[in-house]
Design a protein around this motif. Structure first.
Motif, PDB file in Angstrom:
ATOM      1  N   CYS A 178       0.851  -1.196   0.000  1.00 19.64           N
ATOM      2  CA  CYS A 178       0.000   0.000   0.000  1.00 19.64           C
ATOM      3  C   CYS A 178       0.882   1.239   0.000  1.00 19.64           C
ATOM      4  O   CYS A 178       1.740   1.409   0.871  1.00 19.64           O
ATOM      5  CB  CYS A 178      -0.916   0.006   1.220  1.00 19.64           C
ATOM      6  SG  CYS A 178      -2.127  -1.344   1.205  1.00 19.64           S
TER       7      CYS A 178
ATOM      8  N   PHE B  60      -9.359  -4.422   6.367  1.00 16.84           N
ATOM      9  CA  PHE B  60      -8.143  -3.848   5.788  1.00 16.84           C
ATOM     10  C   PHE B  60      -7.256  -3.368   6.915  1.00 16.84           C
ATOM     11  O   PHE B  60      -7.738  -2.719   7.864  1.00 16.84           O
ATOM     12  CB  PHE B  60      -8.482  -2.666   4.872  1.00 16.84           C
ATOM     13  CG  PHE B  60      -7.272  -1.888   4.407  1.00 16.84           C
ATOM     14  CD1 PHE B  60      -6.603  -2.251   3.249  1.00 16.84           C
ATOM     15  CD2 PHE B  60      -6.807  -0.796   5.138  1.00 16.84           C
ATOM     16  CE1 PHE B  60      -5.486  -1.541   2.822  1.00 16.84           C
ATOM     17  CE2 PHE B  60      -5.692  -0.080   4.724  1.00 16.84           C
ATOM     18  CZ  PHE B  60      -5.028  -0.455   3.563  1.00 16.84           C
TER      19      PHE B  60
ATOM     20  N   ILE C  38     -14.165  -2.871   5.007  1.00 11.42           N
ATOM     21  CA  ILE C  38     -14.626  -2.491   3.676  1.00 11.42           C
ATOM     22  C   ILE C  38     -16.031  -3.050   3.498  1.00 11.42           C
ATOM     23  O   ILE C  38     -16.251  -4.254   3.614  1.00 11.42           O
ATOM     24  CB  ILE C  38     -13.686  -3.027   2.592  1.00 11.42           C
ATOM     25  CG1 ILE C  38     -12.283  -2.439   2.768  1.00 11.42           C
ATOM     26  CG2 ILE C  38     -14.229  -2.683   1.203  1.00 11.42           C
ATOM     27  CD1 ILE C  38     -11.254  -3.043   1.825  1.00 11.42           C
TER      28      ILE C  38
ATOM     29  N   ARG D  51     -19.380   1.154  -5.783  1.00 13.85           N
ATOM     30  CA  ARG D  51     -18.119   1.363  -5.079  1.00 13.85           C
ATOM     31  C   ARG D  51     -18.220   0.731  -3.698  1.00 13.85           C
ATOM     32  O   ARG D  51     -19.309   0.587  -3.142  1.00 13.85           O
ATOM     33  CB  ARG D  51     -17.817   2.856  -4.948  1.00 13.85           C
ATOM     34  CG  ARG D  51     -17.841   3.601  -6.249  1.00 13.85           C
ATOM     35  CD  ARG D  51     -17.556   5.072  -6.059  1.00 13.85           C
ATOM     36  NE  ARG D  51     -16.145   5.326  -5.847  1.00 13.85           N
ATOM     37  CZ  ARG D  51     -15.647   6.523  -5.534  1.00 13.85           C
ATOM     38  NH1 ARG D  51     -16.475   7.558  -5.372  1.00 13.85           N
ATOM     39  NH2 ARG D  51     -14.354   6.693  -5.382  1.00 13.85           N
TER      40      ARG D  51
ATOM     41  N   PHE E 290     -15.004   2.240   2.864  1.00 11.67           N
ATOM     42  CA  PHE E 290     -14.108   1.925   3.979  1.00 11.67           C
ATOM     43  C   PHE E 290     -14.450   2.800   5.164  1.00 11.67           C
ATOM     44  O   PHE E 290     -14.589   4.022   5.035  1.00 11.67           O
ATOM     45  CB  PHE E 290     -12.653   2.161   3.577  1.00 11.67           C
ATOM     46  CG  PHE E 290     -11.677   2.046   4.732  1.00 11.67           C
ATOM     47  CD1 PHE E 290     -11.245   0.803   5.168  1.00 11.67           C
ATOM     48  CD2 PHE E 290     -11.203   3.182   5.373  1.00 11.67           C
ATOM     49  CE1 PHE E 290     -10.352   0.688   6.226  1.00 11.67           C
ATOM     50  CE2 PHE E 290     -10.308   3.089   6.430  1.00 11.67           C
ATOM     51  CZ  PHE E 290      -9.884   1.834   6.856  1.00 11.67           C
TER      52      PHE E 290
ATOM     53  N   VAL F 265     -13.385   2.560  -1.857  1.00  6.13           N
ATOM     54  CA  VAL F 265     -12.436   1.604  -2.423  1.00  6.13           C
ATOM     55  C   VAL F 265     -12.877   1.284  -3.842  1.00  6.13           C
ATOM     56  O   VAL F 265     -14.043   0.940  -4.070  1.00  6.13           O
ATOM     57  CB  VAL F 265     -12.367   0.324  -1.572  1.00  6.13           C
ATOM     58  CG1 VAL F 265     -11.398  -0.683  -2.189  1.00  6.13           C
ATOM     59  CG2 VAL F 265     -11.950   0.647  -0.140  1.00  6.13           C
TER      60      VAL F 265
ATOM     61  N   TRP G 274      -6.015  -1.725  -6.974  1.00  4.68           N
ATOM     62  CA  TRP G 274      -7.105  -1.026  -6.315  1.00  4.68           C
ATOM     63  C   TRP G 274      -6.585   0.272  -5.717  1.00  4.68           C
ATOM     64  O   TRP G 274      -5.382   0.519  -5.651  1.00  4.68           O
ATOM     65  CB  TRP G 274      -7.702  -1.884  -5.187  1.00  4.68           C
ATOM     66  CG  TRP G 274      -8.433  -3.099  -5.646  1.00  4.68           C
ATOM     67  CD1 TRP G 274      -9.787  -3.250  -5.813  1.00  4.68           C
ATOM     68  CD2 TRP G 274      -7.865  -4.375  -6.000  1.00  4.68           C
ATOM     69  NE1 TRP G 274     -10.079  -4.522  -6.237  1.00  4.68           N
ATOM     70  CE2 TRP G 274      -8.926  -5.238  -6.360  1.00  4.68           C
ATOM     71  CE3 TRP G 274      -6.550  -4.882  -6.039  1.00  4.68           C
ATOM     72  CZ2 TRP G 274      -8.718  -6.549  -6.754  1.00  4.68           C
ATOM     73  CZ3 TRP G 274      -6.346  -6.190  -6.442  1.00  4.68           C
ATOM     74  CH2 TRP G 274      -7.415  -7.010  -6.789  1.00  4.68           C
ATOM     75  N   ARG G 275      -7.517   1.104  -5.313  1.00  4.83           N
ATOM     76  CA  ARG G 275      -7.149   2.311  -4.577  1.00  4.83           C
ATOM     77  C   ARG G 275      -8.186   2.555  -3.495  1.00  4.83           C
ATOM     78  O   ARG G 275      -9.354   2.151  -3.603  1.00  4.83           O
ATOM     79  CB  ARG G 275      -7.072   3.530  -5.491  1.00  4.83           C
ATOM     80  CG  ARG G 275      -8.441   4.032  -5.940  1.00  4.83           C
ATOM     81  CD  ARG G 275      -8.371   5.272  -6.791  1.00  4.83           C
ATOM     82  NE  ARG G 275      -9.707   5.600  -7.301  1.00  4.83           N
ATOM     83  CZ  ARG G 275      -9.928   6.250  -8.424  1.00  4.83           C
ATOM     84  NH1 ARG G 275      -8.923   6.662  -9.185  1.00  4.83           N
ATOM     85  NH2 ARG G 275     -11.177   6.512  -8.807  1.00  4.83           N
ATOM     86  N   MET G 276      -7.751   3.229  -2.455  1.00  5.08           N
ATOM     87  CA  MET G 276      -8.635   3.716  -1.406  1.00  5.08           C
ATOM     88  C   MET G 276      -8.529   5.238  -1.385  1.00  5.08           C
ATOM     89  O   MET G 276      -7.423   5.789  -1.356  1.00  5.08           O
ATOM     90  CB  MET G 276      -8.236   3.131  -0.045  1.00  5.08           C
ATOM     91  CG  MET G 276      -9.120   3.554   1.117  1.00  5.08           C
ATOM     92  SD  MET G 276      -8.547   2.846   2.699  1.00  5.08           S
ATOM     93  CE  MET G 276      -8.811   1.099   2.404  1.00  5.08           C
TER      94      MET G 276
END
Length: 253
Positions: free
Chosen positions: A139, A173, A186, A193, A196, A223, A231-233
């Motif tokens: 991350c 997470f 999550i 979508r 989180f 997320v 992936w991205r947060m």
């Protein structure tokens, strides 16, 4: 299945946040204690602890418990029954926050980096299957827009280890290394979508503060899957350092 009990995770509170760069009616809730025990044996107690804290988000103080304040079936899948009012506002305003933070980042030296990674920084990129599968990940947190004195308009920290696990019907997470470590749950969302909700560990802390107990530690974001095994947060309006954090999440293998 026995109902879980509220508890407050003990934690050591530093005087100031650890920096990442040099200054410039419902039925009983699920019993998640077996998950906590399994994670403790693996040396990763933070994510299940955060899971339990989130499911008991309204416990403590004068707030009603989720079991008495949400309709049957609302937990654990409905993030709206868990999120604080402040976090619902942060999520509602995420787009405006992103646009303002990205503009500040571009003017502050991050324009080339933002342009070089269009999938990560395209705010409208949402692919199907937004929840990453369980496993070990790397991350990398990118901070956009300065907040406070001595912080940068754009900063990309090195990748740190993080972990994703299944916790019953939800996914946990945990960023397990680095000076600032989000931990939480999550939630799937019908709009496509994932959401989180979690808290922030700082410095040498080893246990998460219960979600909802400290607004400076609460985190809320979206997320998204943005590519093949990527992936991205997106964390709008964190309490420390930046206007918006973008966390890139990629598998170790």
């Amino acid at each position: 299945m026995r109902p879980s009990r509220c508890f407050s995770a003990a934690t050591r509170r530093p005087r100031s946040p650890a920096r990442t760069f040099p200054p410039t009616g419902a039925g009983p809730l699920p019993d998640r204690r077996p998950a906590v025990a399994r994670a403790t044996r693996r040396g990763r107690a933070l994510a299940p602890a955060a899971a339990l804290a989130l499911l008991l988000a309204a416990c403590g103080g004068n707030a009603p418990s989720p079991a008495s304040s949400t309709p049957r079936g609302a937990l654990p899948g409905n993030w709206r029954s868990v999120a604080t009012a402040a976090d619902r506002t942060r999520l509602r305003n995420w787009r405006e926050t992103w646009l303002a933070a990205a503009a500040r980042a571009r003017s502050g030296g991050g324009a080339a980096a933002l342009a070089a990674d269009a999938p990560l920084f395209d705010l409208d990129r949402f692919l199907v299957d937004p929840v990453p599968p369980p496993g070990d990940y790397r991350c990398r947190v990118v901070k956009l827009g300065a907040q406070g004195v001595g912080t940068r308009e754009f900063f990309s920290e090195p990748p740190y280890a993080c972990r994703i696990d299944r916790e019953g019907d939800l996914t946990s997470f945990a960023k397990i290394a680095g000076p600032q470590r989000p931990v939480g749950l999550i939630f799937p969302d019908p709009q496509g979508r994932a959401v989180f909700l979690g808290t922030l560990l700082l410095g040498d802390e080893t246990r998460a503060i219960n979600y909802g107990r400290d607004t400076a530690r609460d985190l809320a974001g979206y997320v998204d899957r943005i590519g093949e095994r990527r992936w991205r947060m997106v964390l709008p309006s964190p309490a420390f350092e930046s206007m918006l954090d973008v966390v890139e999440i990629v598998p170790v293998s």
